[in-house]
Scaffold this motif. Structure first.
Motif, short mmCIF file in Angstrom:
data_model
loop_
_atom_site.label_atom_id
_atom_site.label_comp_id
_atom_site.label_asym_id
_atom_site.label_seq_id
_atom_site.Cartn_x
_atom_site.Cartn_y
_atom_site.Cartn_z
N MET A 81 -40.08 50.32 -19.83
CA MET A 81 -39.58 49.44 -19.15
C MET A 81 -38.50 49.08 -19.41
O MET A 81 -37.70 48.15 -18.69
CB MET A 81 -40.49 48.12 -18.87
N ASN A 82 -37.70 49.21 -20.56
CA ASN A 82 -36.26 48.67 -21.11
C ASN A 82 -35.66 49.72 -21.34
O ASN A 82 -34.17 49.49 -21.63
CB ASN A 82 -36.70 47.92 -22.56
N ILE A 97 -31.16 41.34 -15.22
CA ILE A 97 -32.42 41.20 -15.52
C ILE A 97 -32.92 41.48 -17.15
O ILE A 97 -32.64 42.47 -17.53
CB ILE A 97 -33.58 41.88 -14.70
N SER A 130 -43.35 49.88 -28.43
CA SER A 130 -41.90 50.44 -27.83
C SER A 130 -41.93 51.91 -27.90
O SER A 130 -41.57 52.41 -27.03
CB SER A 130 -40.93 49.58 -28.35
N HIS A 152 -28.05 41.68 -23.87
CA HIS A 152 -29.11 42.60 -24.00
C HIS A 152 -28.88 43.98 -23.48
O HIS A 152 -30.00 44.71 -23.43
CB HIS A 152 -30.38 41.64 -23.22
N PRO A 209 -34.75 42.08 -20.62
CA PRO A 209 -35.56 43.11 -20.95
C PRO A 209 -37.02 42.57 -21.10
O PRO A 209 -37.38 41.26 -21.32
CB PRO A 209 -35.41 43.77 -22.57
N GLN A 210 -38.06 43.39 -20.85
CA GLN A 210 -39.56 42.82 -20.83
C GLN A 210 -40.13 43.44 -22.30
O GLN A 210 -40.39 44.82 -22.47
CB GLN A 210 -40.22 43.44 -19.65
N GLY A 211 -40.41 42.55 -23.26
CA GLY A 211 -40.96 43.03 -24.51
C GLY A 211 -40.18 43.75 -25.43
O GLY A 211 -40.74 44.45 -26.25
N LYS A 252 -32.05 46.24 -23.31
CA LYS A 252 -32.46 46.80 -21.93
C LYS A 252 -31.14 48.18 -22.06
O LYS A 252 -29.96 47.71 -21.85
CB LYS A 252 -31.99 45.95 -20.82
#
Length: 579
Positions: free
Chosen positions: A90-91, A115, A80, A151, A117-119, A123
């Motif tokens: 991406m977050n 949407i 991250s 999130h 968070p991705q990984g 977010k």
């Protein structure tokens, strides 16, 4: 050739520890991470270049960091952190509210918030210059900001908190970033200069820090500009030449000329300011700041407020010893007034020169007029007082019994304070009555001391009238208008109680005569050789009613209509009314 990266980006803090000058905010953010009490909306506000966006990025990186350090800093080693450092996260989203200020932009943001968070854990949305959002965009953002998904975290940053609607402010944790101190800026610039192998003087860094006005980004930009011009060795002269700043020595020289009342030399220095292309208002502001520093240097307790180098502090202290606080305060007032009126002046250079001449005049008066507290003048005045006292004592002891006609030389006349005769303001009768009472009481106490005059002679109305004109011309000061009233007045003497009655027309004249009653009494007692004479003032009962000094609109119209009967017809036909 390698691309140049400005110092503000190259040395941008990447951890909480490296943030400059915002210790209290950094500690609060780290504590919230440690205790897992992280709010869902933050608002970072403060001046430009003090670390708002930087702290927002560090906070976002720390919240998604997989392996925080013991000091609760981002590790910069997990996926991250690496994605964030390479701008591939991406977050974590950064938006510029200036270019996304409409309601449609905010609706798109609200759709993205849903949407997950991705990984990562959170977010995070960093919205810079959030005050640029429109009112409709703010309202569309309210519900999401108040109840976002678990999130989602919003970090808002702005330089103008007052432009944000209160409903947004009430939904955020607000952190006010302060201006960075000159010392903190200097320490950071020293670190940057050492990292870049640049040799720069401490006085030069001090000028840069002052020019930055509390903004570290501005200081780093100025640093890059000076280094580009001077190279790897930067001196104090390089900085003031590049930034077009007046040298400290210039103000020290000008202050010396002013305190010595050297008008010609001062004007020559002012001409030098304009010859070198300096702005007049910057010059007068710098001079006012210099005088302010001299005032601060007068007291050792306030010297740390100077925010100057040790060598410069000593110069201020040395020059402040030659100045007086009152004179410096007058100089500061002149400089501040010139700065206030500078923009509205049609001849700006003349206003600057006039301010400098006024400053010279302040010290010209102090130099020309000897101080009354000097030892010589004090001794001389004491000697003169002693001689005058001894002489008067000898004269008093040697004087025989004074005849009645020479009583004036023994009995001192009460000191009379001249009153202004201008009529710029209305007279308050109540206040004049209070003043007359106090004045007559003070003067009567002086006259009472003469009650034991020798050889009282019987007084008559004829004797009174024989000295009345002389009383008006001698006893009453020429500045009083009431003397004209007394000339037309015939005083009456009552031999039963030795009272002189003065009749006046109204209460205002009564007050005026009461103010000088003690003077009239003293003159008549002395001139008529009768210490029992008393003066009485009263208002004539026939003139006590107040005359009408105005006329109403109805009366004025009636007066005109009697002269021209057509006015009645005009008023009737047009159905006019008097206001």
């Amino acid at each position: 050739m390698e691309n140049f990266i400005v110092s503000a980006r190259k040395y941008r803090p990447s951890t909480f520890t490296s943030v400059v000058g915002q210790d209290s905010i950094v500690n609060t953010l780290k504590s919230s991470i440690r205790t897992n009490h992280v709010a869902q909306a933050f608002l970072f506000t403060g001046p430009r270049g003090v670390g708002k966006t930087t702290c927002a990025r560090i906070l976002a990186k720390a919240l998604n960091c997989e392996h925080l350090t013991e000091n609760h800093e981002p590790c910069n080693e997990c996926k991250s952190c690496k994605d964030f450092n390479s701008n591939a996260s991406m977050n974590i989203y950064e938006l510029d509210a200036a270019s996304n200020s409409g309601v449609d932009d905010m609706r798109s943001l609200v759709e993205q918030v849903r949407i997950p968070p991705q990984g990562g854990k959170y977010k995070i949305y960093i919205i810079d210059e959030v005050h640029m959002l429109s009112t409709q965009a703010f309202n569309a953002f309210l519900k999401t900001l108040e109840e976002p998904p678990a999130h989602a975290i919003f970090i808002l940053a702005t330089t103008e908190k007052h432009k944000i609607i209160p409903t947004i402010l009430s939904r955020c944790q607000i952190f006010d970033f302060r201006r960075i101190t000159i010392e903190d800026i200097i320490h950071h610039l020293e670190f940057v200069a050492k990292s870049e192998n640049i040799n720069i003087e401490l006085e030069a860094l001090h000028i840069i820090a002052q020019k930055a006005d509390g903004g570290l980004r501005d200081a780093l930009s100025i640093f890059d500009q000076v280094v580009s011009s001077a190279g790897s060795i930067v001196t104090y002269q390089d900085v003031i030449a590049n930034l077009n700043v007046l040298d400290y020595e210039f103000y020290f020289r000008l202050t010396d000329y002013i305190t010595e009342a050297k008008v010609v030399e001062s004007l020559v220095l002012v001409d030098e300011v304009y010859s070198n292309g300096f702005d007049g208002q910057h010059f007068i502001n710098g001079l006012s700041s210099h005088v302010r520093n001299l005032i601060i240097a007068l007291n050792p307790a306030t010297i740390p407020i100077l925010q100057a180098t040790s060598s410069l502090e000593q110069k201020y202290i040395a020059q402040a010893k030659k100045c007086k606080y009152t004179n410096l305060l007058e100089l500061l007032k002149v400089g501040n007034e010139c700065d206030y009126k500078y923009k509205s002046s049609n001849n700006k250079r003349l206003s600057i020169e006039l301010a400098v001449l006024s400053m010279c005049q302040i010290y010209d008066k102090s130099l020309a007029t000897p101080s009354p507290l000097t030892p010589n003048s004090s001794i001389a005045s004491n000697n003169d007082t002693q001689q005058a006292t001894s002489a008067s004592t000898q004269q008093t002891s040697a004087a025989p019994i004074v005849p009645a006609m020479h009583i004036e030389a023994v009995v001192p006349r009460p000191e009379f304070v001249k009153t202004q005769t201008t009529t710029s303001s209305l007279i308050s009768i109540k206040s004049r009555q209070r003043n007359s009472t106090s004045t007559s009481t003070e003067l009567s106490s002086t006259v009472t001391s003469q009650s034991n005059l020798p050889n009282n002679i019987e007084t008559t109305q004829e004797l009174l009238m024989s000295v009345w004109s002389e009383c008006i011309s001698s006893a009453i000061p020429n500045t009083l208008v009431i003397s004209n009233v007394l000339i037309e007045t015939t005083p009456q003497f009552n031999n039963q109680n030795n009272t002189v009655t003065i009749e006046v027309k109204n209460i205002v004249q009564e007050i005026e005569v009461m103010n000088i009653k003690a003077l009239i009494t003293e003159f008549l007692q002395r001139k008529l050789t009768n210490s029992l004479i008393a003066v009485e003032v009263k208002v004539n009962s026939q003139t006590v009613s107040v005359e009408k000094t105005y006329i109403t609109n109805e009366e004025l119209f009636t007066e005109w209509a009697n002269e021209n009967q057509a006015l009645y017809e005009l008023k009737k036909q047009l159905n006019l009314e008097l206001l």
